[in-house]
Structure formats: structure tokens, C-alpha cells
Design a protein around this motif. Structure first.
Motif, PDB file in Angstrom:
ATOM      1  N   LEU A  15     -12.316 -41.264 -55.979  1.00  0.00           N
ATOM      2  CA  LEU A  15     -11.970 -40.179 -56.907  1.00  0.00           C
ATOM      3  C   LEU A  15     -13.132 -39.210 -57.082  1.00  0.00           C
ATOM      4  CD1 LEU A  15      -9.960 -42.122 -59.612  1.00  0.00           C
ATOM      5  CD2 LEU A  15      -9.074 -40.392 -58.048  1.00  0.00           C
ATOM      6  N   GLU A  16     -14.323 -39.749 -57.284  1.00  0.00           N
ATOM      7  CA  GLU A  16     -15.483 -38.868 -57.453  1.00  0.00           C
ATOM      8  C   GLU A  16     -15.722 -38.028 -56.195  1.00  0.00           C
ATOM      9  OE1 GLU A  16     -17.270 -38.148 -60.178  1.00  0.00           O
ATOM     10  OE2 GLU A  16     -15.785 -39.388 -61.183  1.00  0.00           O
ATOM     11  N   ALA A  17     -15.550 -38.643 -55.039  1.00  0.00           N
ATOM     12  CA  ALA A  17     -15.746 -37.908 -53.785  1.00  0.00           C
ATOM     13  C   ALA A  17     -14.696 -36.813 -53.608  1.00  0.00           C
ATOM     14  CB  ALA A  17     -15.718 -38.874 -52.597  1.00  0.00           C
ATOM     15  N   CYS A  18     -13.503 -37.024 -54.119  1.00  0.00           N
ATOM     16  CA  CYS A  18     -12.458 -36.001 -54.043  1.00  0.00           C
ATOM     17  C   CYS A  18     -12.743 -34.840 -54.995  1.00  0.00           C
ATOM     18  CB  CYS A  18     -11.096 -36.598 -54.369  1.00  0.00           C
ATOM     19  SG  CYS A  18     -10.436 -37.670 -53.097  1.00  0.00           S
ATOM     20  N   PHE A  19     -13.171 -35.167 -56.209  1.00  0.00           N
ATOM     21  CA  PHE A  19     -13.365 -34.136 -57.218  1.00  0.00           C
ATOM     22  C   PHE A  19     -14.710 -33.435 -57.121  1.00  0.00           C
ATOM     23  CE2 PHE A  19     -10.102 -36.722 -59.586  1.00  0.00           C
ATOM     24  CZ  PHE A  19      -9.096 -35.787 -59.428  1.00  0.00           C
ATOM     25  N   ALA A  20     -15.691 -34.081 -56.533  1.00  0.00           N
ATOM     26  CA  ALA A  20     -17.021 -33.473 -56.405  1.00  0.00           C
ATOM     27  C   ALA A  20     -17.567 -33.726 -55.001  1.00  0.00           C
ATOM     28  CB  ALA A  20     -17.962 -34.039 -57.462  1.00  0.00           C
ATOM     29  N   PRO A  21     -16.891 -33.184 -53.981  1.00  0.00           N
ATOM     30  CA  PRO A  21     -17.290 -33.506 -52.605  1.00  0.00           C
ATOM     31  C   PRO A  21     -18.720 -33.091 -52.256  1.00  0.00           C
ATOM     32  CG  PRO A  21     -15.665 -31.733 -52.643  1.00  0.00           C
ATOM     33  CD  PRO A  21     -15.760 -32.260 -54.035  1.00  0.00           C
ATOM     34  N   ASP A  22     -19.223 -32.032 -52.866  1.00  0.00           N
ATOM     35  CA  ASP A  22     -20.597 -31.623 -52.568  1.00  0.00           C
ATOM     36  C   ASP A  22     -21.609 -32.626 -53.114  1.00  0.00           C
ATOM     37  OD1 ASP A  22     -19.636 -29.387 -51.293  1.00  0.00           O
ATOM     38  OD2 ASP A  22     -19.899 -28.075 -53.030  1.00  0.00           O
ATOM     39  N   ASP A  23     -21.253 -33.294 -54.202  1.00  0.00           N
ATOM     40  CA  ASP A  23     -22.128 -34.297 -54.797  1.00  0.00           C
ATOM     41  C   ASP A  23     -21.931 -35.672 -54.155  1.00  0.00           C
ATOM     42  OD1 ASP A  23     -24.135 -35.006 -56.681  1.00  0.00           O
ATOM     43  OD2 ASP A  23     -22.596 -35.899 -57.965  1.00  0.00           O
ATOM     44  N   TRP A  24     -20.848 -35.829 -53.395  1.00  0.00           N
ATOM     45  CA  TRP A  24     -20.533 -37.109 -52.764  1.00  0.00           C
ATOM     46  C   TRP A  24     -20.359 -36.958 -51.253  1.00  0.00           C
ATOM     47  CZ3 TRP A  24     -20.280 -41.975 -54.919  1.00  0.00           C
ATOM     48  CH2 TRP A  24     -20.455 -42.025 -56.301  1.00  0.00           C
ATOM     49  N   PRO A  25     -21.406 -36.532 -50.542  1.00  0.00           N
ATOM     50  CA  PRO A  25     -21.293 -36.464 -49.080  1.00  0.00           C
ATOM     51  C   PRO A  25     -21.196 -37.885 -48.499  1.00  0.00           C
ATOM     52  CG  PRO A  25     -23.556 -36.073 -49.764  1.00  0.00           C
ATOM     53  CD  PRO A  25     -22.732 -36.158 -51.016  1.00  0.00           C
ATOM     54  N   PRO A  26     -20.840 -38.008 -47.234  1.00  0.00           N
ATOM     55  CA  PRO A  26     -20.663 -39.343 -46.646  1.00  0.00           C
ATOM     56  C   PRO A  26     -21.849 -40.291 -46.857  1.00  0.00           C
ATOM     57  CG  PRO A  26     -19.759 -37.711 -45.185  1.00  0.00           C
ATOM     58  CD  PRO A  26     -20.432 -36.953 -46.298  1.00  0.00           C
ATOM     59  N   HIS A  27     -23.079 -39.780 -46.762  1.00  0.00           N
ATOM     60  CA  HIS A  27     -24.208 -40.705 -46.927  1.00  0.00           C
ATOM     61  C   HIS A  27     -24.267 -41.286 -48.341  1.00  0.00           C
ATOM     62  CE1 HIS A  27     -26.324 -37.189 -48.665  1.00  0.00           C
ATOM     63  NE2 HIS A  27     -27.074 -38.099 -49.275  1.00  0.00           N
ATOM     64  N   ARG A  28     -23.883 -40.505 -49.358  1.00  0.00           N
ATOM     65  CA  ARG A  28     -23.885 -41.019 -50.729  1.00  0.00           C
ATOM     66  C   ARG A  28     -22.749 -42.021 -50.920  1.00  0.00           C
ATOM     67  NH1 ARG A  28     -25.257 -36.920 -54.428  1.00  0.00           N
ATOM     68  NH2 ARG A  28     -27.321 -37.722 -54.023  1.00  0.00           N
ATOM     69  N   ILE A  29     -21.581 -41.725 -50.352  1.00  0.00           N
ATOM     70  CA  ILE A  29     -20.458 -42.664 -50.436  1.00  0.00           C
ATOM     71  C   ILE A  29     -20.876 -44.008 -49.850  1.00  0.00           C
ATOM     72  CG2 ILE A  29     -18.144 -43.189 -49.560  1.00  0.00           C
ATOM     73  CD1 ILE A  29     -17.561 -40.149 -49.729  1.00  0.00           C
TER      74      ILE A  29
END
Length: 192
Positions: free
Chosen positions: A163-177
Motif C-alpha cells: 500500500l505504501e509503495a502504491c501511494f508513495a512510489p517515489d518514497d518506496w522505490p524497489p530497493h526500499r521495498i
């Protein structure tokens, strides 16, 4: 001579096109006319396979759940490590990102429509069962309560990360996920 049409293939094509349209534009903008145009057929063909828009949309929701389950099971059966298995359902790649957009489009309906609620509950139960099996196998755990708690923590972590990656994709790039998933798996004693 009449053209022979494989009903299941044609129906699957209509569903696939509706899935893509929901992922791109959401539920409310979707019409039989748009689906028919995108699938290269008439609205009568779409209505032949689905009695109404809600029936088609419900099928799209089921397909989103089936695709995610198939991806994670395929990874696990191939012998992939737990992080790779869970990464395949998180919104990292294009396919998973589209799946999350479809889920987001439908989850609000689960609170209003009993059929969607039941499908969401069924999908969650299947996910929990799969996670339990994966955790037991990976960690060599036998305590059912411990396995269940770990599976529930993991399903909550996956949902939260997604959900966070969907709503804030710039803050949740693949490396952070991947970093957060790895930390969660480690906290559960599931680092591989």
C-alpha cells in the motif's frame, strides 16, 4: 462456414482486457463499450459472456487474486528464497504494480458488497495458508501458534509495504521495498 470460437479463450481475453482497463483507469470509468473496443469485439460479445458490468468486474477481482497466488507459488516451487517469492507480489515489477492497482480499485467494495467481502476473505485465507506452509518449511517450525503468528505478521507487512509503495512510489522505490521486506523477514527469523 461459421467461425469456430473457443468460448473459454474468448472469455479470458475479455477478462484480460477488462483487467488492463481497471488497472489503467479504475472501475468507474469502465464500460462494456470500452472493453469491447479494446478487445476488438462487439458489446454483444462482452454481454454474451457476462450478464452485467458487476459480474465482469467481480471476475477481474478474482483474476487479480489468482495471478498473485500463481506468481508466489511458482516462485516457491522453483526453489526461490522467501524474499524473492514475496517480491514477486509486491509492486516492484510492472505486472505486480498493475495487480496492486486492480486490488486498490476493488478493496473499497469489500466493505459494501458481501460477494467482494467473501472473495477478499477467501483470498486472505489462501494467502495465510500459503504463508504458513512457506514459513514452516523455511524456518523448520512445528509450533502451529508460532507459525500462524508469523504468517499473520508477514501478511500485514506485505499489505503495508504494498500500500505504501502504491501511494508513495517515489518514497518506496524497489530497493526500499526489498530493504523493508528483508528486515521484516529477519525479524521473523526467516532471513535466508
Amino acid at each position: 462456414m461459421p467461425i469456430i470460437v473457443n468460448r473459454e479463450e474468448r472469455r479470458a481475453e475479455v477478462v484480460a482486457m477488462a483487467f488492463e482497463l481497471v488497472a489503467d483507469r479504475g472501475i468507474e470509468a469502465l464500460t462494456f463499450r470500452e472493453i469491447a473496443a479494446a478487445a476488438g469485439c462487439s458489446t454483444s460479445i462482452v454481454s454474451h459472456y457476462f450478464g452485467n458490468k458487476n459480474e465482469l468486474l467481480f471476475t477481474v477481482y478474482q483474476v487479480a487474486n489468482q495471478r498473485a497466488t500463481a506468481r508466489i507459488q511458482s516462485m516457491r516451487e522453483s526453489g526461490a528464497a522467501l524474499p524473492a517469492c514475496f517480491e514477486t507480489i509486491l509492486p516492484i515489477g510492472a505486472e505486480a504494480q498493475r495487480n496492486w492497482r486492480v486490488w486498490l480499485a476493488f478493496w473499497a467494495r469489500a466493505h459494501l458488497d458481501p460477494a467482494y467481502f467473501e472473495e477478499r476473505r477467501r483470498a486472505a485465507e489462501l494467502s495465510l495458508a500459503l504463508y504458513r506452509e512457506m514459513i514452516a518449511r523455511s524456518a523448520g517450525l512445528e509450533d502451529e501458534a508460532q507459525i500462524d503468528l508469523a504468517a499473520r505478521r508477514l501478511i500485514a507487512a506485505i499489505a503495508g509495504i504494498g500500500l505504501e509503495a502504491c501511494f508513495a512510489p517515489d518514497d518506496w522505490p524497489p530497493h526500499r521495498i526489498r530493504e523493508v521486506l528483508s528486515a521484516e523477514l529477519e525479524s521473523l527469523g526467516l532471513a535466508e
